[in-house]
Design an enzyme around this catalytic site. Structure first.
Site, PDB file in Angstrom:
ATOM      1  N   GLU A  42       9.782  52.433  58.427  1.00  0.00           N
ATOM      2  CA  GLU A  42      10.412  51.238  58.809  1.00  0.00           C
ATOM      3  C   GLU A  42      11.794  51.766  59.559  1.00  0.00           C
ATOM      4  O   GLU A  42      12.762  51.968  58.731  1.00  0.00           O
ATOM      5  CB  GLU A  42      10.568  50.071  57.743  1.00  0.00           C
ATOM      6  CG  GLU A  42       9.135  49.875  56.994  1.00  0.00           C
ATOM      7  CD  GLU A  42       8.055  49.635  57.865  1.00  0.00           C
ATOM      8  OE1 GLU A  42       8.312  49.216  58.846  1.00  0.00           O
ATOM      9  OE2 GLU A  42       7.090  50.207  57.299  1.00  0.00           O
ATOM     10  N   THR A  43      11.827  51.606  60.578  1.00  0.00           N
ATOM     11  CA  THR A  43      12.870  52.203  61.360  1.00  0.00           C
ATOM     12  C   THR A  43      13.092  51.718  63.095  1.00  0.00           C
ATOM     13  O   THR A  43      12.005  51.359  63.579  1.00  0.00           O
ATOM     14  CB  THR A  43      12.925  53.770  61.354  1.00  0.00           C
ATOM     15  OG1 THR A  43      12.919  54.213  60.026  1.00  0.00           O
ATOM     16  CG2 THR A  43      14.012  54.456  62.241  1.00  0.00           C
TER      17      THR A  43
END
Length: 525
Positions: free
Chosen positions: A346-347
């Site tokens: 999650e970036t």
């Protein structure tokens, strides 16, 4: 050139400025700031902060960032905007509880958010616009709302269960994950951003906002203090780099995992990838084996720069040559070790190049989807869980301890040729990122792909004993990989996401590429 009979994306060309982000609104904001006289740093900050509203499961002001900044005629600067563990963190105390790893969903995993300090420092040292102007679009969108994109909704639904307590009030709509086209609002964050716009970083790390964060974490058992927040400061550093086919790959130094990408590229340099089918089993197999070995080194050596002693060993061509000799072209290795770091994907990554060819490569994250799942009571600031990147192994350089930075997955990158930056790029996807950098670079240098084609191409990734192979590969390739001894699967979600800008110095033209695996786009003028 792509086949125009088939779905796909064309490269975006521009001469005055270009940005590539994972959400169209963020790309538009970056472009607006460039056209108003801002530089690449202004545009990158404005877009990044907005992405925390557009993709709150991926990033936000409770997270960390890393950046590389290149200005013509000057050395590339690395900015480390990752926060530290609170002073009260103790691996021995966690081991005494019987824990083998840092829990991902408790205050034990919440390190101090470092991104806001870094953004304020970058704005002051490099920007040309006032911070209040740079933050204005995100402030407005947080207040009035952002329509949720299709990929964002997909991830939101998948991660809904991670949200706990007051975070469910702030990040669910009518008690459930946002659906495509529904409007997400974050009025509490809008208020925080207004304070930062007028008072700077102290508005976040001291006073009412810091008190909200500290009291919320301590109520759940956290050891965080106001002093932990007040002392938070980003660092400037020197990038690390390595050569592949006469092109220099420039990476952020530890505590990020850029050294892993350099090691993997060095290992791959011992094989003639260009003679292989870019979408065949042989290339995927060699890459998977190189990843296993490079990631094993990462798990043993990478840590906070103040605690790491084997950086030169990791980036040495001699180390890569010895590891490459362990690869059997006809048989898969067992995984050298279990991943010591808990990894998720999650970036957000974005890149901007302005009319003066200043380039920014920036990555910004809360780690797991919705981070720790914990939000502050008053302002709804979602806390990252980067502390889960520590190990509880006693004596390990990445052992959890107060004041330390954990090993980070997020890494921005650049390519440099003859002393000039020719590309600013990054690949999202947690643990995949070093592999993604190697895949992007070899797609271009070994297989002659353009940046957009290199991003679009199918991906594979050996992840903790499971060789994930996207549906873009043929079933026959998957079977061949299984016959080599790999445990093969088709991942539920695509592997990572990427953005890239290539700089044609001779023509004065910028080439932008954005991953169709995300909702975003490249825009220029």
């Amino acid at each position: 050139m792509r086949d125009f009979h088939l779905p796909g994306r064309s490269t975006v060309f521009a001469s005055n400025g270009l940005c590539a982000t994972s959400h169209p609104l963020a790309s538009k904001v970056a472009l607006d700031l460039l056209q108003e006289g801002g530089n690449a740093v202004d545009a990158a900050i404005g877009a990044a902060i907005l992405l925390g509203i557009c993709e709150p499961q991926m990033t936000g002001i409770g997270g960390d960032c890393f950046a590389l900044i290149s200005s013509p005629g000057e050395d590339i600067v690395a900015i480390n905007g990752s926060g530290r563990a609170p002073a009260g963190m103790s691996s021995s105390a966690l081991r005494d509880k019987g824990l083998k790893a840092v829990p991902v969903d408790t205050p034990d995993a919440v390190t101090i958010p470092g991104a806001i300090d870094a953004f304020c420092r970058m704005s002051k040292d490099f920007g040309t616009l006032e911070l209040s102007r740079v933050l204005a679009p995100a402030i407005e969108y947080a207040e009035t709302g952002v329509p949720v994109g299709p990929r964002t909704s997909f991830d939101w639904i998948e991660a809904e269960g991670a949200l706990q307590g007051v975070a469910r009030d702030s990040y669910l709509i009518n008690g459930r994950a946002a659906r495509p086209g529904e409007v997400f609002r974050a009025p509490g964050q809008s208020e925080v951003l207004r304070k930062i716009a007028h008072e700077g970083r102290d508005a976040f790390y001291t006073g009412e906002v810091a008190e909200d964060m500290v009291s919320s974490l301590r109520a759940l058992g956290g050891s965080h203090t106001l002093d932990d927040f007040a002392k938070t400061a980003c660092d400037y550093g020197k990038p690390i780099s390595g050569q592949y086919k006469n092109v220099e790959l420039v990476e952020h130094p530890p505590n990020g995992q850029g050294a892993t990408a350099l090691l993997m590229n060095n290992i791959l340099g011992n094989f003639d990838l260009a003679a292989m089918n870019p979408l065949g089993s042989q290339r995927a197999h060699i890459e998977a084996e190189a990843a296993k070995l490079a990631y094993d080194a990462r798990n043993r050596f990478l840590a906070d720069a103040d605690h790491m002693t084997r950086l030169e060993h990791m980036t040495s061509p001699e180390t890569a040559q010895k590891l490459a000799a362990l690869i059997d072209p006809k048989r898969a290795l067992e995984d050298p070790t279990t991943l010591s770091e808990q990894v998720h994907k999650e970036t957000v990554y974005l890149t901007v190049v302005d009319k003066n060819q200043m380039a920014v490569s920036l990555i910004y994250s809360v780690f797991h989807s919705f981070g720790s799942g914990i939000a502050s009571d008053k302002f709804g600031i979602l806390f990252q869980n980067r502390g889960a990147g520590f190990t509880l192994e006693e004596g390990h350089p990445n052992e959890a301890d107060g004041g330390k930075r954990p090993m980070h997955t997020i890494i921005p990158a650049m390519l440099r040729e003859n002393g000039k930056v020719t590309s600013s790029f990054g690949v999202m996807g947690g643990a995949y990122q070093p592999n993604g950098h190697a895949r992007f670079m070899t797609n271009i240098l070994d297989f002659g792909m353009h940046a957009q084609e290199a991003i679009d191409a199918p991906r594979s990734f050996s992840d903790a004993g499971d060789l994930k192979v996207e549906r873009g590969y043929s079933d026959s390739v998957r079977q061949e990989l299984a016959d080599l001894g790999h445990q093969v699967s088709i991942p539920e979600t695509p592997i990572g996401g990427a953005q890239a800008i290539m700089i044609d110095h001779g023509a004065g033209v910028l080439h932008g590429a954005s991953d169709p695996r995300k909702d975003g786009c490249a825009l220029g003028y």
